[in-house]
Write a protein that holds these residues in place. Structure first.
Motif, PDB file in Angstrom:
ATOM      1  N   THR A 332      33.808 132.629  61.111  1.00 18.85           N
ATOM      2  CA  THR A 332      32.676 132.075  61.878  1.00 18.85           C
ATOM      3  C   THR A 332      32.943 130.656  62.379  1.00 18.85           C
ATOM      4  O   THR A 332      32.226 130.161  63.235  1.00 18.85           O
ATOM      5  N   ASN A 333      33.955 129.981  61.817  1.00 16.18           N
ATOM      6  CA  ASN A 333      34.207 128.618  62.316  1.00 16.18           C
ATOM      7  C   ASN A 333      35.678 128.297  62.519  1.00 16.18           C
ATOM      8  O   ASN A 333      36.135 127.195  62.271  1.00 16.18           O
ATOM      9  N   LEU A 334      36.433 129.302  62.942  1.00 14.95           N
ATOM     10  CA  LEU A 334      37.839 129.080  63.261  1.00 14.95           C
ATOM     11  C   LEU A 334      37.943 128.342  64.589  1.00 14.95           C
ATOM     12  O   LEU A 334      37.280 128.730  65.545  1.00 14.95           O
ATOM     13  N   SER A 335      38.796 127.304  64.644  1.00 13.46           N
ATOM     14  CA  SER A 335      39.014 126.724  65.972  1.00 13.46           C
ATOM     15  C   SER A 335      40.183 127.433  66.656  1.00 13.46           C
ATOM     16  O   SER A 335      40.161 127.670  67.859  1.00 13.46           O
ATOM     17  N   LYS A 336      41.169 127.802  65.852  1.00 13.72           N
ATOM     18  CA  LYS A 336      42.328 128.490  66.418  1.00 13.72           C
ATOM     19  C   LYS A 336      42.689 129.644  65.492  1.00 13.72           C
ATOM     20  O   LYS A 336      42.695 129.478  64.274  1.00 13.72           O
ATOM     21  N   TYR A 337      42.972 130.809  66.066  1.00 13.22           N
ATOM     22  CA  TYR A 337      43.274 131.975  65.226  1.00 13.22           C
ATOM     23  C   TYR A 337      44.687 131.860  64.649  1.00 13.22           C
ATOM     24  O   TYR A 337      45.652 131.695  65.394  1.00 13.22           O
ATOM     25  N   PRO A 338      44.821 131.920  63.314  1.00 12.20           N
ATOM     26  CA  PRO A 338      46.144 131.737  62.707  1.00 12.20           C
ATOM     27  C   PRO A 338      46.986 133.022  62.751  1.00 12.20           C
ATOM     28  O   PRO A 338      46.442 134.117  62.766  1.00 12.20           O
ATOM     29  N   ALA A 339      48.310 132.867  62.766  1.00 12.84           N
ATOM     30  CA  ALA A 339      49.184 134.036  62.699  1.00 12.84           C
ATOM     31  C   ALA A 339      49.289 134.480  61.246  1.00 12.84           C
ATOM     32  O   ALA A 339      49.440 133.653  60.346  1.00 12.84           O
ATOM     33  N   ILE A 340      49.147 135.763  61.013  1.00 11.93           N
ATOM     34  CA  ILE A 340      49.267 136.263  59.647  1.00 11.93           C
ATOM     35  C   ILE A 340      50.741 136.549  59.387  1.00 11.93           C
ATOM     36  O   ILE A 340      51.349 137.410  60.013  1.00 11.93           O
ATOM     37  N   THR A 341      51.327 135.769  58.438  1.00 10.90           N
ATOM     38  CA  THR A 341      52.789 135.719  58.366  1.00 10.90           C
ATOM     39  C   THR A 341      53.468 136.990  57.869  1.00 10.90           C
ATOM     40  O   THR A 341      54.476 137.384  58.384  1.00 10.90           O
ATOM     41  N   ASN A 342      52.897 137.664  56.859  1.00  9.95           N
ATOM     42  CA  ASN A 342      53.700 138.747  56.288  1.00  9.95           C
ATOM     43  C   ASN A 342      53.771 140.008  57.137  1.00  9.95           C
ATOM     44  O   ASN A 342      54.348 140.994  56.740  1.00  9.95           O
TER      45      ASN A 342
END
Ligand SMILES: [Zn+2]
Length: 346
Positions: A332-342
Motif C-alpha cells: 500500500t505504500n511502495l514508492s518503487k516496486y522491488p525486484a524479487i531476487t531468488n
C-alpha cells in the motif's frame, strides 16, 4: 443431469452436433474436478440415445453404470464400457498397487486397434487423461488421428493442454469447461450442502475459495481446507494493512503453494475491484486496494504467478513466499516496486 457450469461448453457441442460438425477427435479440457467425465457421459448420451439422453433407456443406464475410476481390480490395457460401443483408456494400476503415471504405447495401440474395426454404429473411445500419454503413446495415437475412420469418435480429456504435443492439438477440436462464479453455480452448491451447514456458509464465498470449481468446494468443506483458507486470507489482508503482522506467518508453513494461490486470488479480485471502480464485499481487501497502484498490483500478480509455476521445480518455496510477502506487506505504500531476487537463481 447437466451441471450449470457445463452449460456454455455444452451449448458449443450441441451446435456442432446440430450442424453435423462433430469432429473425429474431440478434446475436452478443464481443471481438476470440473466434471470432465460427467460432461463426456452427457455428450455420449446425446449421441447414442434415441430419446434425447432420456437417462432411462438401456443405453443411458449402461452409460450411467460406468465408473472407470473405480474398476481397478485388475490391470488391463483398455476398459470396456457397459455400453458395448465404447472403450476407455487410462493409466493402470501397477503391481505395487499404485496408479501408474503414464499412459503407455501398448495401451494406445490396443485402444486404436479396438476402434479400428469397421462398424455400422458409432464407436467411441475416451482417453483420460490425454496429458498423461508418454511420447511414444502420443505418437502412436497421432497416426490414428491422421487417418480418421468413419463412425468413430475419439474423445480426449485433459487437465493441461500445455502437456499435449502440438501435433495432437492440431488434430482435435477442443471444448473447454471454465470455472464458474455464477449465481446458478452457487445455487447448485447451496443445494448440495446440508441445511445446518448452509446457515454457516455463503455459497459464493465457498465457490470463490475453491477457484470456481464446485466439486472442489464440496471436498474442501469435508476437510478443514475451507477454514484454513479463510484464516490464510484473513492473515494476508492483515499483513497488507499492518506489516508487523508478518511475524505471525507460522500458519503458512507447509502450505506455501496454497497460500500463494490464495494471494493470487486476492490480487485478481483486487484488480477487478479497481477496474470496476467500486468496492467489493471484502472490506479489508477494499482498504488495501484503495491505497495500491495498478502497476504494483500487476507486478505482484506476475511475481506470484511465477512463484506458483516455479513451485513445480526444486526452488525453495518457503523463501520465495517470504520474499513475496515482504513486498505484499508494503504494497500500500511502495514508492518503487522491488525486484524479487531468488527468481533469478533458478
Ligand atoms: Zn436414453
Amino acid at each position: 443431469m447437466m451441471f450449470p457450469w457445463h452449460k456454455k461448453a455444452s451449448d458449443k457441442l450441441e451446435k456442432m452436433i446440430e450442424q453435423n460438425h462433430l469432429p473425429h477427435a474431440l478434446l475436452i479440457t478443464g481443471v481438476e474436478k470440473i466434471g470432465k467425465f460427467n460432461f463426456t457421459q452427457n455428450l455420449i448420451k446425446k449421441l447414442v440415445c434415441s430419446n434425447s439422453s432420456c437417462n432411462q433407456c438401456e443405453l443411458c443406464t449402461a452409460l450411467n453404470n460406468d465408473d472407470p475410476l473405480l474398476e481397478l481390480d485388475h490391470s488391463v490395457l483398455i476398459r470396456r464400457s457397459h455400453y458395448p460401443n465404447l472403450i476407455y483408456c487410462r493409466t493402470e494400476l501397477n503391481d505395487s498397487g499404485s496408479m501408474s503415471k503414464d499412459i503407455r504405447v501398448d495401451q494406445i495401440r490396443a485402444f486404436c486397434e479396438s476402434l479400428g474395426k469397421t462398424a455400422e454404429t458409432l464407436q467411441i473411445g475416451v482417453i483420460f487423461y490425454a496429458d498423461q500419454m508418454n511420447n511414444n503413446a502420443a505418437n502412436s495415437l497421432l497416426k490414428t488421428l491422421e487417418e480418421p475412420r468413419k463412425n468413430t469418435l475419439i474423445i480426449l480429456l485433459a487437465h493441461n493442454i500445455d502437456r499435449l504435443p502440438a501435433t495432437i492439438l492440431s488434430r482435435c477440436q477442443s471444448v473447454h469447461i471454465n470455472p464458474s462464479y455464477e449465481n446458478e453455480t452457487a445455487q447448485w452448491l447451496a443445494n448440495q450442502i446440508g441445511e445446518d451447514t448452509r446457515a454457516d456458509f455463503d455459497p459464493m464465498q465457498l465457490l470463490d475459495s475453491a477457484h470456481g470449481v464446485p466439486h472442489k468446494a464440496l471436498d474442501d468443506l469435508e476437510g478443514d481446507f475451507y477454514f484454513q483458507y479463510q484464516s490464510w486470507q484473513n492473515l494476508l489482508l492483515e499483513i497488507a494493512l499492518s506489516p508487523t503482522k508478518i511475524k505471525n506467518t507460522e500458519i503458512f508453513s507447509d502450505n506455501e503453494l496454497d497460500v500463494l494461490k490464495c494471494l493470487q486470488h486476492l490480487i485478481n479480485e483486487g484488480i477487478k475491484i479497481k477496474v470496476l471502480n467500486h468496492d467489493g464485499a471484502n472490506l479489508e481487501l477494499n482498504k488495501v486496494i484503495e491505497k495500491t497502484s495498478f502497476n504494483h498490483l500487476f507486478r505482484l500478480l506476475d511475481d506470484t504467478n511465477r512463484a506458483i509455476s516455479l513451485s513445480q521445480t526444486t526452488v525453495n518455496i518457503k523463501l520465495l513466499l517470504d520474499n513475496i510477502l515482504v513486498v505484499w506487506s508494503h504494497i500500500t505504500n511502495l514508492s518503487k516496486y522491488p525486484a524479487i531476487t531468488n527468481f533469478q537463481e533458478h
